[in-house]
Design a protein around this motif. Structure first.
Motif, mmCIF file in Angstrom:
data_model
loop_
_atom_site.group_PDB
_atom_site.id
_atom_site.type_symbol
_atom_site.label_atom_id
_atom_site.label_comp_id
_atom_site.label_asym_id
_atom_site.label_seq_id
_atom_site.Cartn_x
_atom_site.Cartn_y
_atom_site.Cartn_z
ATOM 1 N N GLN A 1 0.835 -1.212 0.000
ATOM 2 C CA GLN A 1 0.000 0.000 0.000
ATOM 3 C C GLN A 1 0.868 1.260 0.000
ATOM 4 O O GLN A 1 0.612 2.182 -0.743
ATOM 5 C CB GLN A 1 -0.920 -0.019 1.219
ATOM 6 N N ALA A 2 1.899 1.290 0.824
ATOM 7 C CA ALA A 2 2.751 2.477 0.898
ATOM 8 C C ALA A 2 3.430 2.742 -0.437
ATOM 9 O O ALA A 2 3.529 3.878 -0.872
ATOM 10 C CB ALA A 2 3.786 2.315 1.991
ATOM 11 N N ALA A 3 3.857 1.682 -1.107
ATOM 12 C CA ALA A 3 4.517 1.850 -2.394
ATOM 13 C C ALA A 3 3.552 2.414 -3.428
ATOM 14 O O ALA A 3 3.906 3.261 -4.233
ATOM 15 C CB ALA A 3 5.083 0.524 -2.870
ATOM 16 N N THR A 4 2.309 1.963 -3.384
ATOM 17 C CA THR A 4 1.304 2.466 -4.325
ATOM 18 C C THR A 4 1.016 3.936 -4.070
ATOM 19 O O THR A 4 0.906 4.720 -5.003
ATOM 20 C CB THR A 4 -0.003 1.652 -4.192
ATOM 21 N N SER A 5 0.916 4.333 -2.797
ATOM 22 C CA SER A 5 0.542 5.716 -2.496
ATOM 23 C C SER A 5 1.603 6.708 -2.971
ATOM 24 O O SER A 5 1.272 7.840 -3.300
ATOM 25 C CB SER A 5 0.259 5.893 -1.006
ATOM 26 N N THR A 6 2.859 6.304 -3.049
ATOM 27 C CA THR A 6 3.887 7.220 -3.545
ATOM 28 C C THR A 6 3.790 7.402 -5.058
ATOM 29 O O THR A 6 4.395 8.296 -5.618
ATOM 30 C CB THR A 6 5.309 6.729 -3.192
ATOM 31 N N ARG A 7 3.029 6.556 -5.710
ATOM 32 C CA ARG A 7 2.867 6.637 -7.163
ATOM 33 C C ARG A 7 1.475 7.110 -7.565
ATOM 34 O O ARG A 7 1.111 7.055 -8.731
ATOM 35 C CB ARG A 7 3.141 5.262 -7.793
ATOM 36 N N THR A 8 0.685 7.582 -6.589
ATOM 37 C CA THR A 8 -0.714 7.932 -6.848
ATOM 38 C C THR A 8 -0.970 9.414 -6.624
ATOM 39 O O THR A 8 -0.440 10.004 -5.693
ATOM 40 C CB THR A 8 -1.642 7.081 -5.945
ATOM 41 N N ILE A 9 -1.787 9.979 -7.510
ATOM 42 C CA ILE A 9 -2.241 11.362 -7.350
ATOM 43 C C ILE A 9 -3.765 11.375 -7.266
ATOM 44 O O ILE A 9 -4.431 10.436 -7.712
ATOM 45 C CB ILE A 9 -1.772 12.274 -8.515
ATOM 46 N N VAL A 10 -4.276 12.449 -6.669
ATOM 47 C CA VAL A 10 -5.718 12.644 -6.556
ATOM 48 C C VAL A 10 -6.099 13.753 -7.536
ATOM 49 O O VAL A 10 -5.480 14.818 -7.547
ATOM 50 C CB VAL A 10 -6.118 13.067 -5.121
ATOM 51 N N ILE A 11 -7.116 13.493 -8.336
ATOM 52 C CA ILE A 11 -7.586 14.469 -9.309
ATOM 53 C C ILE A 11 -8.975 14.913 -8.882
ATOM 54 O O ILE A 11 -9.878 14.086 -8.740
ATOM 55 C CB ILE A 11 -7.712 13.836 -10.725
ATOM 56 N N ALA A 12 -9.157 16.215 -8.669
ATOM 57 C CA ALA A 12 -10.486 16.760 -8.386
ATOM 58 C C ALA A 12 -10.888 17.658 -9.552
ATOM 59 O O ALA A 12 -10.033 18.216 -10.243
ATOM 60 C CB ALA A 12 -10.465 17.551 -7.081
ATOM 61 N N GLY A 13 -12.192 17.783 -9.757
ATOM 62 C CA GLY A 13 -12.692 18.612 -10.847
ATOM 63 C C GLY A 13 -13.008 17.828 -12.112
ATOM 64 O O GLY A 13 -13.230 18.410 -13.167
ATOM 65 N N VAL A 14 -13.028 16.490 -11.996
ATOM 66 C CA VAL A 14 -13.389 15.661 -13.151
ATOM 67 C C VAL A 14 -14.860 15.919 -13.472
ATOM 68 O O VAL A 14 -15.710 15.841 -12.578
ATOM 69 C CB VAL A 14 -13.157 14.163 -12.837
ATOM 70 N N THR A 58 -2.686 6.102 -10.589
ATOM 71 C CA THR A 58 -1.441 5.494 -10.124
ATOM 72 C C THR A 58 -0.516 5.318 -11.318
ATOM 73 O O THR A 58 -0.911 4.743 -12.335
ATOM 74 C CB THR A 58 -1.713 4.126 -9.456
ATOM 75 N N PHE A 59 0.678 5.857 -11.189
ATOM 76 C CA PHE A 59 1.685 5.751 -12.247
ATOM 77 C C PHE A 59 2.608 4.570 -11.972
ATOM 78 O O PHE A 59 2.734 4.126 -10.831
ATOM 79 C CB PHE A 59 2.520 7.038 -12.318
ATOM 80 N N GLU A 60 3.272 4.098 -13.021
ATOM 81 C CA GLU A 60 4.234 3.013 -12.843
ATOM 82 C C GLU A 60 5.498 3.513 -12.153
ATOM 83 O O GLU A 60 6.142 2.776 -11.418
ATOM 84 C CB GLU A 60 4.566 2.385 -14.199
ATOM 85 N N ASP A 61 5.846 4.777 -12.363
ATOM 86 C CA ASP A 61 7.086 5.345 -11.834
ATOM 87 C C ASP A 61 6.756 6.489 -10.870
ATOM 88 O O ASP A 61 6.075 7.443 -11.252
ATOM 89 C CB ASP A 61 7.922 5.869 -13.009
ATOM 90 N N PRO A 62 7.233 6.423 -9.619
ATOM 91 C CA PRO A 62 6.935 7.498 -8.662
ATOM 92 C C PRO A 62 7.472 8.864 -9.091
ATOM 93 O O PRO A 62 6.947 9.893 -8.670
ATOM 94 C CB PRO A 62 7.582 7.031 -7.352
ATOM 95 N N GLU A 63 8.492 8.895 -9.940
ATOM 96 C CA GLU A 63 9.032 10.185 -10.392
ATOM 97 C C GLU A 63 8.038 10.947 -11.260
ATOM 98 O O GLU A 63 8.076 12.173 -11.333
ATOM 99 C CB GLU A 63 10.345 9.967 -11.146
ATOM 100 N N VAL A 64 7.133 10.222 -11.916
ATOM 101 C CA VAL A 64 6.116 10.881 -12.737
ATOM 102 C C VAL A 64 5.189 11.726 -11.859
ATOM 103 O O VAL A 64 4.764 12.813 -12.252
ATOM 104 C CB VAL A 64 5.304 9.845 -13.560
ATOM 105 N N VAL A 65 4.910 11.246 -10.655
ATOM 106 C CA VAL A 65 4.070 12.010 -9.722
ATOM 107 C C VAL A 65 4.668 13.392 -9.503
ATOM 108 O O VAL A 65 3.969 14.409 -9.573
ATOM 109 C CB VAL A 65 3.911 11.261 -8.376
ATOM 110 N N GLU A 66 5.978 13.435 -9.269
ATOM 111 C CA GLU A 66 6.637 14.719 -9.013
ATOM 112 C C GLU A 66 6.521 15.646 -10.219
ATOM 113 O O GLU A 66 6.244 16.842 -10.075
ATOM 114 C CB GLU A 66 8.111 14.497 -8.664
#
Length: 106
Positions: A1-14, A58-66
């Motif tokens: 779960q922790a690994a997934t959360s570092t690769r996940t963003i929340v989108i509001a306004g959809v 959720t992205f495959e690479d956590p760097e994409v989140v940044e």
């Protein structure tokens, strides 16, 4: 779960209710895979969620989140949508998702 959360963003306004949920999930996937949106390979899109107008990506690479978070403004656009929709993009964490709930209910 922790690994997934570092690769996940929340989108509001959809935009809600305009298109079928699976079509909107596809549009979100395309948007966040585009290099012009600082995106990258999307592993999973969670839409719809319990919160109206909110999706999780959720992205495959956590760097994409940044890189996605560094982009000033995300405008969701697709030929199936009537206009551009500004999206609010935030890092996923439990406190962020609960703090978004009052905004969405307004």
């Amino acid at each position: 779960q922790a690994a997934t959360s570092t690769r996940t963003i929340v989108i509001a306004g959809v935009p809600d209710g305009l298109l079928q949920d699976d079509v909107m999930a596809d549009i979100l996937t395309i948007h966040f895979q585009m290099s012009r949106n600082n995106g990258g390979d999307v592993e999973e899109v969670t839409y719809p969620t319990r919160n109206k107008g909110v999706a999780y990506i959720t992205f495959e690479d956590p760097e994409v989140v940044e890189s996605v978070l560094k982009k000033d403004q995300h405008l969701l656009w697709d030929k199936r949508l009537p206009r551009h929709y500004p999206l609010t993009v935030t890092r996923f964490c439990d406190s962020v998702s609960s703090s978004l709930i009052p905004l969405i209910m307004l």
